[in-house]
Design a protein around this motif. Structure first.
Motif, PDB file in Angstrom:
ATOM      1  N   ASP A   1       0.750  -1.542   0.224  1.00  0.00           N
ATOM      2  CA  ASP A   1      -0.106   0.371  -0.080  1.00  0.00           C
ATOM      3  C   ASP A   1       1.165   0.915  -0.143  1.00  0.00           C
ATOM      4  O   ASP A   1       0.572   2.505   0.159  1.00  0.00           O
ATOM      5  CB  ASP A   1      -1.139   0.162   1.030  1.00  0.00           C
ATOM      6  CG  ASP A   1      -0.611   0.342   2.912  1.00  0.00           C
ATOM      7  OD1 ASP A   1       0.922  -0.461   2.477  1.00  0.00           O
ATOM      8  OD2 ASP A   1      -0.700   0.410   3.511  1.00  0.00           O
TER       9      ASP A   1
ATOM     10  N   LYS B   1       2.161   0.698  -5.477  1.00  0.00           N
ATOM     11  CA  LYS B   1       1.352   0.738  -5.863  1.00  0.00           C
ATOM     12  C   LYS B   1       1.000   1.910  -7.374  1.00  0.00           C
ATOM     13  O   LYS B   1       0.580   0.843  -8.586  1.00  0.00           O
ATOM     14  CB  LYS B   1       0.242   1.782  -5.231  1.00  0.00           C
ATOM     15  CG  LYS B   1      -0.672   1.551  -3.725  1.00  0.00           C
ATOM     16  CD  LYS B   1      -1.440   1.820  -3.266  1.00  0.00           C
ATOM     17  CE  LYS B   1      -0.693   3.840  -2.715  1.00  0.00           C
ATOM     18  NZ  LYS B   1      -2.061   4.272  -1.866  1.00  0.00           N
TER      19      LYS B   1
ATOM     20  N   CYS C   1      -4.351  -3.534  -1.812  1.00  0.00           N
ATOM     21  CA  CYS C   1      -3.387  -3.314  -1.547  1.00  0.00           C
ATOM     22  C   CYS C   1      -3.278  -4.010  -0.135  1.00  0.00           C
ATOM     23  O   CYS C   1      -4.464  -3.983   0.239  1.00  0.00           O
ATOM     24  CB  CYS C   1      -3.444  -1.704  -1.470  1.00  0.00           C
ATOM     25  SG  CYS C   1      -3.287  -0.897  -2.938  1.00  0.00           S
TER      26      CYS C   1
END
Length: 243
Positions: A35, A40, A60
């Motif tokens: 995350d 990401k 995530c």
């Protein structure tokens, strides 16, 4: 570390683009990312280049975060090494004040891996319930499971008899994480789960941190849905021919 959540640099985006092109012909069933922003963005860039799963949801998970380095976070690696030396220790086993131990990182990796195994077993059960085992994955082009690094590996490492790539995959999962975390995860595979390694892999390669967007490929077999005894084969480790 975890505390400095910086975006990818220009170089980072170029590397993610290269990884996306490298993996563009691989059909993934699931994508998981740390995350933290840099992971990401890497996952999104890779999917954006993919021919089959551009719209696949990126899930995530905080268990995929980089190792927490406490007081050393956001500082140069040289500072961490100096801290370790002052404490009479060496990296990577040294834990700065407020940081995670290697065992704590490995525990996160173990927890996430067991979650992935459970996911694969549940997916297999759903497929059998809906279609029956014989018709699983019907209509899917074989080229979607052709991995671009196979020409770097021996046939033995990829043969189905040795737990290698099969034309029928229950789950083909892309995981985007971080260097120190992944080194610990691979260590868990080798030391606790007896992962089979490529014959030409050296000890220094096994303990090294992956280059940015390096690709490692593991084939997991769960015989009869047995979550306690996964068979793990490492097809390639820290593949970086795309960079």
């Amino acid at each position: 570390g975890q505390g400095v959540d910086e975006p990818l640099s220009e170089t980072g985006f170029r590397q993610a683009d290269a990884a996306g092109l490298f993996l563009s012909n691989v059909k993934f069933t699931h994508v998981f990312s740390s995350d933290l922003l840099r992971a990401k963005q890497t996952a999104a860039t890779i999917l954006g280049k993919n021919k089959f799963c551009k719209d696949l949801e990126i899930k995530c998970d905080a268990r995929l975060r980089e190792r927490k380095y406490g007081v050393a976070e956001g500082r140069p690696l040289a500072d961490l090494k100096a801290m370790a030396k002052a404490a009479g220790e060496q990296c990577p086993s040294f834990t700065p004040s407020g940081g995670e131990t290697l065992d704590e990182v490995k525990e996160r990796a173990r927890d996430f891996f067991e979650f992935l195994c459970q996911l694969a077993v549940e997916l297999e059960q759903k497929e059998q319930d809906v279609h029956g085992a014989a018709s699983r994955n019907s209509g899917i082009s074989e080229e979607q499971f052709v991995f671009p690094w196979t020409n770097h590996c021996s046939e033995a490492e990829l043969s189905c008899d040795n737990g290698g790539v099969s034309k029928i995959l229950d789950a083909n999962i892309l995981v985007v994480s971080h260097g120190a975390y992944m080194r610990n995860w691979i260590g868990y595979f080798v030391s606790h789960l007896n992962c089979t390694l490529p014959s030409n892999l050296t000890k220094s390669q096994l303990s090294s941190v992956s280059p940015n967007t390096g690709v490692s490929h593991f084939v997991i077999k769960l015989e009869n849905g047995n979550l306690l005894k996964p068979e793990i084969t490492c097809v390639c480790l820290n593949q970086d021919s795309h960079l």
